[in-house]
Write an enzyme that holds these catalytic residues in place. Structure first.
Site, PDB file in Angstrom:
ATOM      1  N   ASP A 222      94.798  52.593  85.517  1.00 56.75           N
ATOM      2  CA  ASP A 222      96.211  52.958  85.632  1.00 56.75           C
ATOM      3  C   ASP A 222      97.080  51.944  84.878  1.00 56.75           C
ATOM      4  O   ASP A 222      96.906  50.730  85.053  1.00 56.75           O
ATOM      5  CB  ASP A 222      96.573  52.953  87.134  1.00 56.75           C
ATOM      6  CG  ASP A 222      97.912  53.575  87.427  1.00 56.75           C
ATOM      7  OD1 ASP A 222      98.055  54.790  87.230  1.00 56.75           O
ATOM      8  OD2 ASP A 222      98.824  52.843  87.868  1.00 56.75           O
ATOM      9  N   GLU A 282      95.201  54.130  80.784  1.00 57.43           N
ATOM     10  CA  GLU A 282      96.428  54.916  80.678  1.00 57.43           C
ATOM     11  C   GLU A 282      97.476  54.063  79.989  1.00 57.43           C
ATOM     12  O   GLU A 282      97.887  53.019  80.511  1.00 57.43           O
ATOM     13  CB  GLU A 282      96.936  55.319  82.064  1.00 57.43           C
ATOM     14  CG  GLU A 282      98.162  56.206  81.949  1.00 57.43           C
ATOM     15  CD  GLU A 282      99.049  56.181  83.175  1.00 57.43           C
ATOM     16  OE1 GLU A 282      99.808  57.121  83.378  1.00 57.43           O
ATOM     17  OE2 GLU A 282      98.990  55.192  83.934  1.00 57.43           O
TER      18      GLU A 282
HETATM   19  C1  NOJ Z   1     100.565  56.210  86.531  1.00 53.11           C
HETATM   20  C2  NOJ Z   1     100.048  57.268  87.437  1.00 53.11           C
HETATM   21  O1  NOJ Z   1      99.478  58.300  86.674  1.00 53.11           O
HETATM   22  C3  NOJ Z   1     101.197  57.732  88.287  1.00 53.11           C
HETATM   23  O2  NOJ Z   1     100.863  58.870  89.053  1.00 53.11           O
HETATM   24  C4  NOJ Z   1     101.630  56.589  89.147  1.00 53.11           C
HETATM   25  O3  NOJ Z   1     102.786  56.961  89.876  1.00 53.11           O
HETATM   26  C5  NOJ Z   1     101.941  55.350  88.328  1.00 53.11           C
HETATM   27  N1  NOJ Z   1     100.957  55.092  87.310  1.00 53.11           N
HETATM   28  C6  NOJ Z   1     101.991  54.130  89.196  1.00 53.11           C
HETATM   29  O4  NOJ Z   1     100.702  53.777  89.616  1.00 53.11           O
END
Ligand code: NOJ
Ligand code: CA
Length: 562
Positions: A222, A282
């Site tokens: 993440d 991500e």
């Molecule tokens: C990215 C995630 O995909 C999202 O759903 C989340 O709210 C944020 N990161 C914070 O972890």
């Protein structure tokens, strides 16, 4: 945990890894299948539906699942606020349920990728609870704490710098217990961990080791490019323009710091001790060029540039060209049209008037989009429900669960992510096969007609389109690992490209228009004609294509030379 070797697949063969040849399917555990009637999806529910994904002749045929977080969490951000990195949220089951799920995936030849949320923890994590007690606690330096530089003229405590939260407002919250500000890229209930502290680094890398020991095959990291912030916490320079306060500054100091590269190497060296494991990061609020910088061997990066593209062959042609230019032949892309944060692409691409139930044209577009996602160069990441072209849920703001949606205002624009998190409709009837109880979010309004059971029985459904495409992909090395060359198609509504791997080649033509198209194919020197291997419309398999190809309205066509 018994990890069984996956069965051999045809296609690109042993010299390529599964994360490159395969297709990953994202599951949002809360919304996939509820096994105990509490209205919340759970791990046992997922295990009960694995045949939908792989292992049976009529399975979708994906190669891996990515599970969004299932850890203990107070659910301020539905699991993206982790209170125990090594546990399982009792709402979703137990560690034994997780082990059964992994075993069920491996038995069907599927890998398991789990979501690691290591930029921040929950404010209820014992580390944060200890950290806030005092400046001399052993955990004092595990988060990012700073004094206030003083008071404003109105008497308010000033924040340590101008950084904003992605979820609206300042990124700094004053903590009365400790008497300092702490930093949070997201909600105040999601304090950022201090990756510059070696003890934090060790603890988080131990989390990685533990899940590897438990048999997982990969991690989705993440927001990994914000792990490090500027060591001096300098304010970001201001910027003019953009929608909302986040875009009124250049995010120079709160993400993409050079220290990330060293951490990534260390992470890779741990993951690489077990062959066949991968990571996908991500990229948080970043551009294509940032993604290219961070792609590494066995480390993919989501760049999300496909998500912003409207329904237009010309726009997709430009985006594919830009990605090809940036990724070159060495960097391997991760391809995403939908995920748990974005509006579903069946709704984004739908024609006006498509409505919650969806229209025939909307479904025809979803099929063309499926051809694109499953044949363009890179690893496709599917999002649960897209295989039946599920549309967005419509939820009034007052009933939103998504925390940033509830905080939205004119300075902070936000969409409601609940819309993409609707319960999976498995069949018609009460609960749509998702739950025997009351689902945590309303069922999609079209669940009675748009569900897995119904689409499985219709040879022309979106679901059967995905199945056929996945089968073609797994038998066609060019589609799995080939190079990609855009072809000039002489019609602005048609996107075309050729994939090549050794002697294997595939031609993809996508007509984005609701009218027929006829395009002249550029000569490529081959004596073998192209033959249709797959079409989203009525076209005989093996149909030979001449120099002039007639495409039906909204036809997605894949041709090979086999
Ligand atoms: C990215 C995630 O995909 C999202 O759903 C989340 O709210 C944020 N990161 C914070 O972890
Ligand atoms: Ca449940």
């Amino acid at each position: 945990m018994p990890a069984q070797p996956p069965p051999e697949r045809p296609g690109a063969g042993a010299e390529h890894d599964w994360w490159q040849t395969g297709v990953v399917y994202e599951i949002y555990p809360r919304s996939f299948a509820d096994s105990n009637g509490d209205g919340i999806g759970d791990l046992a529910g997922i295990t009960a539906h694995l045949d939908h994904l792989a292992g049976q002749p009529d399975s979708l045929g994906v190669d891996a699942v990515w599970l969004s977080p299932f850890y203990p969490s107070p659910d301020h951000d539905f699991g993206y606020d982790v209170a125990d990195y090594l546990g399982v949220n009792p709402k979703y089951g137990s560690l034994a349920d997780f082990e059964r799920l992994v075993e069920g995936c491996h038995r069907r030849g599927m890998k398991v990728v789990i979501d690691l949320v290591l930029n921040h923890s929950s404010s209820e994590h014992p580390w944060f609870q200890a950290s806030r007690t005092s400046r001399s606690d052993p955990y004092a330096d595990w988060y990012i704490w700073r004094d206030s530089p003083g008071r404003s003229v109105t008497g308010r405590r000033r924040s340590p710098n101008n950084w904003r939260s992605w979820f609206g407002g300042s990124a700094w919250t004053w903590d009365e217990v400790r008497g300092q500000f702490y930093y949070h890229t997201f909600l105040p209930q999601q304090p950022d961990l201090n990756w510059r502290n070696p003890a934090v680094r060790e603890a988080l890398l131990n989390v990685v080791e533990t899940w590897l020991d438990r048999g997982v095959d990969g991690f989705r990291m993440d927001v990994f490019n914000v792990f490090f912030k500027d060591a001096q916490l300098r304010s970001n320079p201001r910027r003019v323009g953009g929608r909302g306060a986040w875009s009124w500054q250049r995010h120079l100091h709160d993400r993409n710091q050079p220290e990330l590269h060293d951490l990534l190497s260390q992470l890779r060296s741990i993951v690489d001790t077990r062959p066949g494991r991968m990571t996908v990061g991500e990229l948080f609020d970043g551009m294509l060029a940032d993604a290219a910088q961070l792609i590494a061997p066995r480390h993919l990066v989501f760049d999300f540039s496909l998500i912003g593209v409207p329904w237009s062959a010309a726009a997709f042609t430009r985006t594919l060209a830009a990605r090809d230019a940036v990724f070159g032949t060495e960097r391997w892309p991760a391809n995403v049209l939908s995920n748990h944060d974005q509006p579903r692409h069946a709704s984004r691409f739908a024609p006006p008037g498509d409505g919650a139930a969806g229209s025939t044209e909307g479904d025809a577009r979803a099929k063309v989009a499926a051809v694109l996602l499953l044949t363009m160069r890179g690893t496709p990441f599917l999002y649960y429900g897209e295989e039946i072209a599920l549309r967005n849920l419509s939820i009034p703001k007052a009933q939103a669960f998504d925390p940033p949606a509830r905080r939205a205002n004119f300075l902070f624009r936000w969409w409601n992510r609940d819309q993409a998190r609707g319960p999976m409709p498995w069949r018609a009837g009460p609960g749509a096969g998702f739950s025997a109880g009351r689902p945590w979010l309303p069922l999609p309004s079209e669940a009675a007609t748009r569900n897995v059971e119904r689409q499985a029985a219709d040879p022309d459904s979106v679901l059967n389109t995905y199945r056929r495409l996945l089968a073609l992909r797994s038998a066609t090395p060019a589609l799995q690992v080939g190079s990609q060359h855009l072809v000039a198609t002489s019609d602005a509504d048609v996107l075309g490209y050729v994939r090549r791997a050794g002697d294997d080649a595939a031609l993809v033509l996508l007509n984005f228009a609701r009218r027929p198209a006829s395009i002249a194919l550029p000569k490529d020197g081959s004596r073998e004609p192209w033959r249709a291997a797959f079409s989203t419309r009525d076209r005989a398999p093996g149909d030979m294509l001449g120099d002039e190809v007639a495409l039906a309205p909204l036809e997605g066509l894949v041709a090979t030379r086999a």
